[in-house]
Scaffold this motif. Structure first.
Motif: not given
Length: 313
Positions: A69-98
């Motif tokens: 499942a983790t491999r599948l989700i990682s592949d799907l996320d990367e596939m979606d991100t690559s497609a989105a990157r080709a047509r638009a700016q990266p979007r969404g949220r990133i959670r950072v701790d500092i």
């Protein structure tokens, strides 16, 4: 059943060990999380998770399912991100701790440049000096100092930070300027000569895990001195530690970049300048199963550039 959502929920539960943590980190109602797992198990005809009174454990069948499942989700996320990157700016949220002082003095002042570069990518910034569970708390990456104990995480070293030993002029005028680290150690309490200063007062920094103050550390040539000293005030947050030094309650060690403005203004003075402490390594750390995330990669590359001017190597 939304099988993809059920897969993501199952993976998050397996990683965090709790239905409630998965629900909170994914912003999904807890009853929905429970139903998705039940529907997934019913669909597969096997038990994936086993609840106990304290934790949710993965069954042997669930462990095998988790790996795929983790491999599948990682592949799907990367596939979606690559497609989105080709047509638009990266979007969404990133959670950072500092840590707090790194956030307030370095990262937050630089965030406008990140927002200008990636206007559709939003940052949720957790600010604290406490250790966190990246997986369980749904954090994408953290910035932390010191040597790393968890080898399952991916880490990029972005800076090494110098230490200085310092105190306020008010404190030094009252207690004197030490010439050797041994002067920071309290003298024998049985001494009768009370005209002598009984060591120095230390502003300590204590571990959130053990509750014990870290010793001051001094190196010169082949000589090394560790000083626990008389810790009159101890904190577990870096901005508060700096504030305590500025008030004049004691002497301590802090990162050079933190105290430089106060050295220039005269509110702090360095002491024992011919003694050093090994530099403090600073890393940006993220879970290994997120190393392909485009959002994390963009943030890591950007934050490495932000901290480059503070690297004392």
């Amino acid at each position: 059943m939304d099988q993809l959502l059920a897969l993501r929920v199952f993976v998050r539960i397996a990683e965090s060990g709790a239905f409630s943590k998965a629900a909170d980190s994914m912003n999904i109602p807890r009853p929905t999380v429970t139903k998705l797992v039940q529907d997934l198990e019913r669909h597969l005809g096997t038990k994936l998770l086993q609840r106990t009174t304290r934790r949710v454990n993965v069954t042997p069948e669930g462990a095998a399912y988790y790996e795929r499942a983790t491999r599948l989700i990682s592949d799907l996320d990367e596939m979606d991100t690559s497609a989105a990157r080709a047509r638009a700016q990266p979007r969404g949220r990133i959670r950072v701790d500092i840590g707090s002082v790194l956030a307030n003095m370095i990262l937050i002042p630089a965030l406008p440049s990140f927002r200008a570069r990636y206007p559709e990518l939003h940052v949720d910034l957790g600010v604290s000096d406490r250790p966190i569970d990246l997986i369980g708390e749904g954090v994408d990456c953290v910035l932390r100092g010191g040597e790393l104990a968890d080898t399952s995480l991916v880490a990029r070293r972005i800076a090494d930070l110098d230490w200085v030993t310092c105190a306020s002029p008010l404190y030094l005028n009252a207690r004197g300027v030490p010439k050797h680290p041994s002067e920071l150690v309290p003298r024998d309490p049985g001494r009768q000569d009370m005209t002598q200063v009984q060591g120095h007062a230390i502003v300590g920094y204590f571990s959130s895990l053990t509750g014990k103050a870290f010793p001051l550390e001094f190196h010169k040539g082949g000589e090394q001195v560790l000083v626990k000293g008389q810790v009159v005030v101890a904190v577990n947050e870096s901005t508060a530690h700096l504030s305590a030094l500025l008030t004049g309650v004691g002497l301590g060690q802090a990162f050079k970049f933190m105290v430089v403005p106060h050295l220039e203004s005269g509110r702090l003075r360095t002491v024992l300048d011919d003694w050093t402490r090994p530099r403090h390594p600073l890393h940006v750390v993220y879970p290994s199963n997120r190393h392909l995330s485009a959002k994390v990669r963009l943030f890591v590359d950007w934050v490495a550039g932000v901290f480059a001017p503070f690297d004392d190597r």
